[in-house]
Structure formats: structure tokens, C-alpha cells
Design a protein around this motif. Structure first.
Motif, PDB file in Angstrom:
ATOM      1  N   CYS A   6      -1.359  -8.058   6.283  1.00  0.00           N
ATOM      2  CA  CYS A   6      -0.757  -8.876   5.237  1.00  0.00           C
ATOM      3  C   CYS A   6      -0.263  -7.976   4.108  1.00  0.00           C
ATOM      4  O   CYS A   6      -1.005  -7.106   3.624  1.00  0.00           O
ATOM      5  CB  CYS A   6      -1.787  -9.877   4.714  1.00  0.00           C
ATOM      6  SG  CYS A   6      -1.240 -10.840   3.294  1.00  0.00           S
ATOM      7  N   ALA A   7       0.966  -8.176   3.667  1.00  0.00           N
ATOM      8  CA  ALA A   7       1.519  -7.381   2.571  1.00  0.00           C
ATOM      9  C   ALA A   7       0.870  -7.725   1.243  1.00  0.00           C
ATOM     10  O   ALA A   7       0.971  -6.957   0.281  1.00  0.00           O
ATOM     11  CB  ALA A   7       3.031  -7.591   2.492  1.00  0.00           C
ATOM     12  N   GLY A   8       0.187  -8.890   1.172  1.00  0.00           N
ATOM     13  CA  GLY A   8      -0.444  -9.284  -0.081  1.00  0.00           C
ATOM     14  C   GLY A   8      -1.835  -8.707  -0.259  1.00  0.00           C
ATOM     15  O   GLY A   8      -2.155  -8.146  -1.309  1.00  0.00           O
ATOM     16  N   CYS A   9      -2.673  -8.804   0.794  1.00  0.00           N
ATOM     17  CA  CYS A   9      -4.068  -8.365   0.644  1.00  0.00           C
ATOM     18  C   CYS A   9      -4.483  -7.324   1.670  1.00  0.00           C
ATOM     19  O   CYS A   9      -5.631  -6.887   1.676  1.00  0.00           O
ATOM     20  CB  CYS A   9      -4.997  -9.565   0.714  1.00  0.00           C
ATOM     21  SG  CYS A   9      -5.057 -10.355   2.357  1.00  0.00           S
ATOM     22  N   ARG A  10      -3.586  -6.972   2.574  1.00  0.00           N
ATOM     23  CA  ARG A  10      -3.814  -5.956   3.604  1.00  0.00           C
ATOM     24  C   ARG A  10      -4.856  -6.359   4.642  1.00  0.00           C
ATOM     25  O   ARG A  10      -5.388  -5.505   5.359  1.00  0.00           O
ATOM     26  CB  ARG A  10      -4.174  -4.598   2.987  1.00  0.00           C
ATOM     27  CG  ARG A  10      -3.005  -3.976   2.248  1.00  0.00           C
ATOM     28  CD  ARG A  10      -3.224  -2.542   1.910  1.00  0.00           C
ATOM     29  NE  ARG A  10      -1.990  -1.948   1.425  1.00  0.00           N
ATOM     30  CZ  ARG A  10      -1.387  -0.911   1.972  1.00  0.00           C
ATOM     31  NH1 ARG A  10      -1.902  -0.352   3.047  1.00  0.00           N
ATOM     32  NH2 ARG A  10      -0.267  -0.416   1.454  1.00  0.00           N
ATOM     33  N   ALA A  11      -5.122  -7.638   4.757  1.00  0.00           N
ATOM     34  CA  ALA A  11      -5.975  -8.091   5.864  1.00  0.00           C
ATOM     35  C   ALA A  11      -5.233  -7.864   7.176  1.00  0.00           C
ATOM     36  O   ALA A  11      -4.017  -8.120   7.272  1.00  0.00           O
ATOM     37  CB  ALA A  11      -6.300  -9.572   5.690  1.00  0.00           C
ATOM     38  N   GLU A  12      -5.932  -7.389   8.209  1.00  0.00           N
ATOM     39  CA  GLU A  12      -5.287  -7.133   9.493  1.00  0.00           C
ATOM     40  C   GLU A  12      -4.972  -8.452  10.183  1.00  0.00           C
ATOM     41  O   GLU A  12      -5.843  -9.307  10.358  1.00  0.00           O
ATOM     42  CB  GLU A  12      -6.178  -6.264  10.379  1.00  0.00           C
ATOM     43  CG  GLU A  12      -6.321  -4.853   9.848  1.00  0.00           C
ATOM     44  CD  GLU A  12      -7.040  -3.931  10.814  1.00  0.00           C
ATOM     45  OE1 GLU A  12      -7.471  -4.401  11.891  1.00  0.00           O
ATOM     46  OE2 GLU A  12      -7.166  -2.729  10.498  1.00  0.00           O
ATOM     47  N   LEU A  13      -3.716  -8.618  10.582  1.00  0.00           N
ATOM     48  CA  LEU A  13      -3.230  -9.867  11.164  1.00  0.00           C
ATOM     49  C   LEU A  13      -3.045  -9.794  12.671  1.00  0.00           C
ATOM     50  O   LEU A  13      -2.761 -10.815  13.307  1.00  0.00           O
ATOM     51  CB  LEU A  13      -1.906 -10.271  10.510  1.00  0.00           C
ATOM     52  CG  LEU A  13      -1.931 -10.449   8.991  1.00  0.00           C
ATOM     53  CD1 LEU A  13      -0.542 -10.762   8.475  1.00  0.00           C
ATOM     54  CD2 LEU A  13      -2.906 -11.545   8.593  1.00  0.00           C
ATOM     55  N   THR A  14      -3.166  -8.596  13.243  1.00  0.00           N
ATOM     56  CA  THR A  14      -3.020  -8.449  14.692  1.00  0.00           C
ATOM     57  C   THR A  14      -4.059  -7.478  15.225  1.00  0.00           C
ATOM     58  O   THR A  14      -4.619  -6.659  14.484  1.00  0.00           O
ATOM     59  CB  THR A  14      -1.625  -7.923  15.102  1.00  0.00           C
ATOM     60  OG1 THR A  14      -1.512  -6.543  14.730  1.00  0.00           O
ATOM     61  CG2 THR A  14      -0.514  -8.735  14.473  1.00  0.00           C
ATOM     62  N   ALA A  15      -4.286  -7.560  16.517  1.00  0.00           N
ATOM     63  CA  ALA A  15      -5.012  -6.517  17.228  1.00  0.00           C
ATOM     64  C   ALA A  15      -4.099  -5.288  17.321  1.00  0.00           C
ATOM     65  O   ALA A  15      -2.892  -5.375  17.049  1.00  0.00           O
ATOM     66  CB  ALA A  15      -5.384  -7.013  18.619  1.00  0.00           C
ATOM     67  N   PRO A  16      -4.602  -4.137  17.717  1.00  0.00           N
ATOM     68  CA  PRO A  16      -3.722  -2.985  17.946  1.00  0.00           C
ATOM     69  C   PRO A  16      -2.680  -3.304  19.021  1.00  0.00           C
ATOM     70  O   PRO A  16      -3.022  -3.818  20.088  1.00  0.00           O
ATOM     71  CB  PRO A  16      -4.683  -1.892  18.404  1.00  0.00           C
ATOM     72  CG  PRO A  16      -6.000  -2.274  17.807  1.00  0.00           C
ATOM     73  CD  PRO A  16      -6.029  -3.761  17.849  1.00  0.00           C
ATOM     74  N   VAL A  17      -1.428  -3.006  18.725  1.00  0.00           N
ATOM     75  CA  VAL A  17      -0.323  -3.341  19.626  1.00  0.00           C
ATOM     76  C   VAL A  17       0.663  -2.192  19.694  1.00  0.00           C
ATOM     77  O   VAL A  17       0.790  -1.407  18.753  1.00  0.00           O
ATOM     78  CB  VAL A  17       0.408  -4.630  19.174  1.00  0.00           C
ATOM     79  CG1 VAL A  17      -0.431  -5.874  19.470  1.00  0.00           C
ATOM     80  CG2 VAL A  17       0.754  -4.584  17.682  1.00  0.00           C
ATOM     81  N   SER A  18       1.372  -2.108  20.817  1.00  0.00           N
ATOM     82  CA  SER A  18       2.402  -1.091  21.027  1.00  0.00           C
ATOM     83  C   SER A  18       3.746  -1.773  21.223  1.00  0.00           C
ATOM     84  O   SER A  18       3.828  -2.829  21.854  1.00  0.00           O
ATOM     85  CB  SER A  18       2.079  -0.231  22.254  1.00  0.00           C
ATOM     86  OG  SER A  18       0.868   0.473  22.075  1.00  0.00           O
ATOM     87  N   ARG A  19       4.794  -1.148  20.732  1.00  0.00           N
ATOM     88  CA  ARG A  19       6.120  -1.763  20.789  1.00  0.00           C
ATOM     89  C   ARG A  19       6.749  -1.625  22.173  1.00  0.00           C
ATOM     90  O   ARG A  19       6.667  -0.569  22.813  1.00  0.00           O
ATOM     91  CB  ARG A  19       7.055  -1.148  19.752  1.00  0.00           C
ATOM     92  CG  ARG A  19       8.416  -1.838  19.682  1.00  0.00           C
ATOM     93  CD  ARG A  19       9.226  -1.395  18.494  1.00  0.00           C
ATOM     94  NE  ARG A  19      10.519  -2.066  18.465  1.00  0.00           N
ATOM     95  CZ  ARG A  19      11.413  -1.954  17.473  1.00  0.00           C
ATOM     96  NH1 ARG A  19      11.123  -1.189  16.419  1.00  0.00           N
ATOM     97  NH2 ARG A  19      12.564  -2.586  17.526  1.00  0.00           N
ATOM     98  N   VAL A  20       7.365  -2.709  22.628  1.00  0.00           N
ATOM     99  CA  VAL A  20       8.133  -2.732  23.871  1.00  0.00           C
ATOM    100  C   VAL A  20       9.449  -3.447  23.595  1.00  0.00           C
ATOM    101  O   VAL A  20       9.699  -3.930  22.489  1.00  0.00           O
ATOM    102  CB  VAL A  20       7.358  -3.453  25.003  1.00  0.00           C
ATOM    103  CG1 VAL A  20       6.079  -2.708  25.352  1.00  0.00           C
ATOM    104  CG2 VAL A  20       7.046  -4.888  24.617  1.00  0.00           C
ATOM    105  N   ALA A  21      10.306  -3.517  24.608  1.00  0.00           N
ATOM    106  CA  ALA A  21      11.599  -4.168  24.461  1.00  0.00           C
ATOM    107  C   ALA A  21      11.429  -5.674  24.283  1.00  0.00           C
ATOM    108  O   ALA A  21      10.524  -6.292  24.862  1.00  0.00           O
ATOM    109  CB  ALA A  21      12.476  -3.883  25.672  1.00  0.00           C
ATOM    110  N   LEU A  22      12.300  -6.282  23.492  1.00  0.00           N
ATOM    111  CA  LEU A  22      12.306  -7.733  23.346  1.00  0.00           C
ATOM    112  C   LEU A  22      12.745  -8.355  24.664  1.00  0.00           C
ATOM    113  O   LEU A  22      13.814  -8.044  25.185  1.00  0.00           O
ATOM    114  CB  LEU A  22      13.273  -8.143  22.238  1.00  0.00           C
ATOM    115  CG  LEU A  22      13.313  -9.632  21.909  1.00  0.00           C
ATOM    116  CD1 LEU A  22      12.056 -10.049  21.153  1.00  0.00           C
ATOM    117  CD2 LEU A  22      14.565  -9.961  21.086  1.00  0.00           C
TER     118      LEU A  22
END
Length: 348
Positions: A6-22
Motif C-alpha cells: 500500500c502506498a499509504g501505509c506500506r502494508a504488503e498487499l500481495t504474496a511474492p510474485v514474478s512478472r510474466v506476459a499479460l
């Protein structure tokens, strides 16, 4: 690997993820059906186009403003939503709660029509949109201005690459387990045929014999004209011998990690990008000859009753929305020949 916070409080909103193609089928599902998650666990993708609300009518927007949004021919409405929204599987989202007054949907779930419907449980900031209604792949879309991408501290796994296309598990069969055509195939074919119309400038095409003609021939015949002087189409990509003579247009895979189309070295040939899993099935369909018999016939003897692959009772149809949405997003549609093609088939 990354996590989004979160850009407001920096709480983690996702598990660790890696980028792939849409995925090519991201915005195109089957009406009145519940779909599985769009993304594989532990992955995310980014959509560079404007998506989601607010929507404005084409007649109110005009051609110039629509083109700035990446829409180059008349449609009913144009998205003025955020660019670069991040999509993850719902199971990879963390520390969010639904906003009850923004949970409208068509009939079986939430469709995101009211904008972000997930709030950060740390500070209450609207950070994402959950979509799981019928006809939509299950997704959580993170708003780019509401989140931060941070290193997770975990090492990256193997990056998807061209070598993945030769693995059997990367191939996407055209038929679902229930005997219907694959929804991913229907959308991928719709997207690819829009690029094919643009690459050939609405000229007739000649498909190569084999799986391409067998599976795509009906769709091509419905969407492209017939007649003399067709443009030749061939399958090309990593691990596939280059067709000779070289066709006018090459059907090539998208890179599974970046989404960029494969291009033959030192060639300026026109290419039509195709979902990498669909392309992999066409290029490497697996066993297509009689199976060696064991236990009954001598080793090396081939059976002559090899079963034909199962096919639905009707021919493969491209996803109409995927075809049109892709076509109007190609600048080539503004050319006179393609614009006549579009205006003759559609009305906003």
C-alpha cells in the motif's frame, strides 16, 4: 520476486510474485460462465492500456481523444481508467477487504463497474479491484497510483523464456476436459486474426496445411475475404524450421515473459503474434502418428487404429469481443481499406 504494498501505509498487499506476459485472453471470457483465476500463483502482469471505469461514449469523446486512449475506430464506449494496472491471482492478494457499496455485478459475482472495491486493511485506502463475475477471469487488479512495488527478499525463480515453448506442459490443448473449445483458444484466435487482418490489409490468405488450417481455417474464412492473389501464411518461431519459400506473413509466438512477438533474425517479414501456449500446440502438437504396440504386437509395429483427436460438434469460432477490441486498438485500422472493413461490419 516482488511484493506490492500500500502506498499509504506500506502494508504488503500481495504474496511474492514474478512478472510474466499479460495473457491474450485477459479481458475476454465466455458469457454466463464462471472462470478460474487468470494468473498462475506467484505471478503478476501489467496492462499498459487504459482499463476499467470511467467509461465515456465514443460520440462524446471523438476520434482524436479516443486515439489517445488507444482506440482508433468507433466503439460504443472508451475507457478512461488507469494505465499500467497490475493483475494478480485472487489467492495472491493480502491485507485487503471488500468495500460493500462497490460490489455490484451482473449476476454471479463482482464485475468492478464502480471502480476499486478492495481497501487496504491497514489504512482504509482503496487499492484494488476484485473481479469474479460470470464471463470474467478471476482477478485482482492493483491500482498503479495506490501501490508500491518492493523487493520481496526472495530470489527470482527461472524466468519464462523461448525454451518453455517446447515443454509439453506449456502447450494449451484446443479442447477443454468437458469437450468444449478452450476459452483461451477462442480469445487467442480472435486476437491473432485481428492482427492478421491488419497485416494483410484485408486481403485473402492461404493457410499452411496441418493443424493451422484444420483449427483456424473456419475462423479465417469467416473473417477474411476469399478471392485471388492470397497472402501466404506460415508458422514460425523458436525450434521450428523456417518455411521455404518464406510466406508473406508469419504466425509467431509471444514471449511468455515479456509478451513481445518472436521475430526471425534479419527479417522484416510481417508477423502475427499468437498466445505462446496456443502457438506451442500448433508447432509441437505431440504424438500424431500411430502408437507403438506393446504386449501384443512385436516392438516397432505400428497400430493402424490410432484415435483421432476429440473435437466439439461445431468448428472453432474466434471470440468476437477479442477480435474487435484488438482490431480497434491497432493504428492500422485508420487506413482506408481496413476502415471500410470495420465500418462495413460494425456500428458503435
Amino acid at each position: 520476486m516482488d511484493v506490492f504494498a500500500c502506498a499509504g501505509c506500506r502494508a504488503e498487499l500481495t504474496a511474492p510474485v514474478s512478472r510474466v506476459a499479460l495473457p491474450a485472453h485477459t479481458h475476454h471470457g465466455a458469457w454466463e460462465e464462471l472462470h478460474p483465476p487468470l494468473m498462475q500463483p506467484g505471478t503478476y502482469a501489467v496492462d499498459p492500456r487504459p482499463t476499467g471505469p470511467p467509461w465515456r461514449l465514443w460520440q462524446d469523446v471523438g476520434a482524436e481523444a479516443a486515439a489517445r486512449q488507444g482506440v482508433y475506430a468507433p466503439v460504443y464506449s472508451v475507457s478512461f481508467g488507469a494505465r499500467n494496472r497490475i493483475v494478480v491471482a485472487p489467492g495472491d492478494s493480502r491485507s485487503t477487504a471488500l468495500v460493500p457499496e462497490k460490489c455490484e455485478g451482473y449476476c454471479r459475482g463482482i464485475d468492478g463497474r464502480a471502480g476499486p472495491n478492495l481497501a487496504c486493511t491497514g489504512c482504509g485506502r482503496a487499492v484494488a479491484t476484485r473481479i469474479d463475475d460470470c464471463g470474467s477471469w478471476q482477478t485482482v487488479w492493483l491500482e498503479p497510483d495506490a501501490v508500491l512495488r518492493l523487493p520481496s527478499g526472495l530470489p527470482d525463480g527461472p524466468r519464462p523464456g523461448w525454451a518453455d515453448l517446447e515443454r509439453a506442459e506449456h502447450r494449451v490443448p484446443p479442447v477443454e476436459l468437458d469437450g468444449s473449445w478452450s476459452r483461451r483458444w477462442e480469445a487467442a484466435v480472435g486476437v491473432a486474426l485481428a492482427h492478421l487482418v491488419a497485416a494483410t490489409d484485408d486481403h485473402p490468405v492461404a493457410l499452411p496445411a496441418g493443424p493451422v488450417a484444420e483449427l483456424l481455417g473456419h475462423a479465417v474464412a469467416r473473417l477474411l475475404p476469399s478471392g485471388p492473389d492470397p497472402r501466404s501464411v506460415g508458422l514460425a518461431g523458436p525450434g521450428v524450421p523456417e518455411p521455404r519459400p518464406r510466406p508473406d506473413v508469419l504466425l509467431v509466438p509471444r514471449h511468455p515473459g515479456t509478451g513481445e512477438p518472436w521475430r526471425p533474425p534479419g527479417s522484416g517479414a510481417a508477423v502475427v503474434p499468437l498466445d505462446s501456449g496456443v502457438w506451442a500446440y500448433l508447432a509441437h502438437p505431440g504424438e500424431t502418428s500411430p502408437l507403438p504396440a506393446t504386449g501384443v504386437l512385436p516392438e516397432g509395429v505400428l497400430r493402424d487404429d490410432y484415435p483421432l483427436p476429440s473435437r466439439p460438434w461445431h468448428l472453432l469460432e474466434p471470440h468476437h469481443g477479442a477480435f474487435r477490441d484488438t482490431l480497434v486498438g491497432l493504428p492500422a485500422i485508420r487506413g482506408p481499406r481496413l476502415r471500410r472493413y470495420h465500418d462495413g461490419a460494425y456500428r458503435p
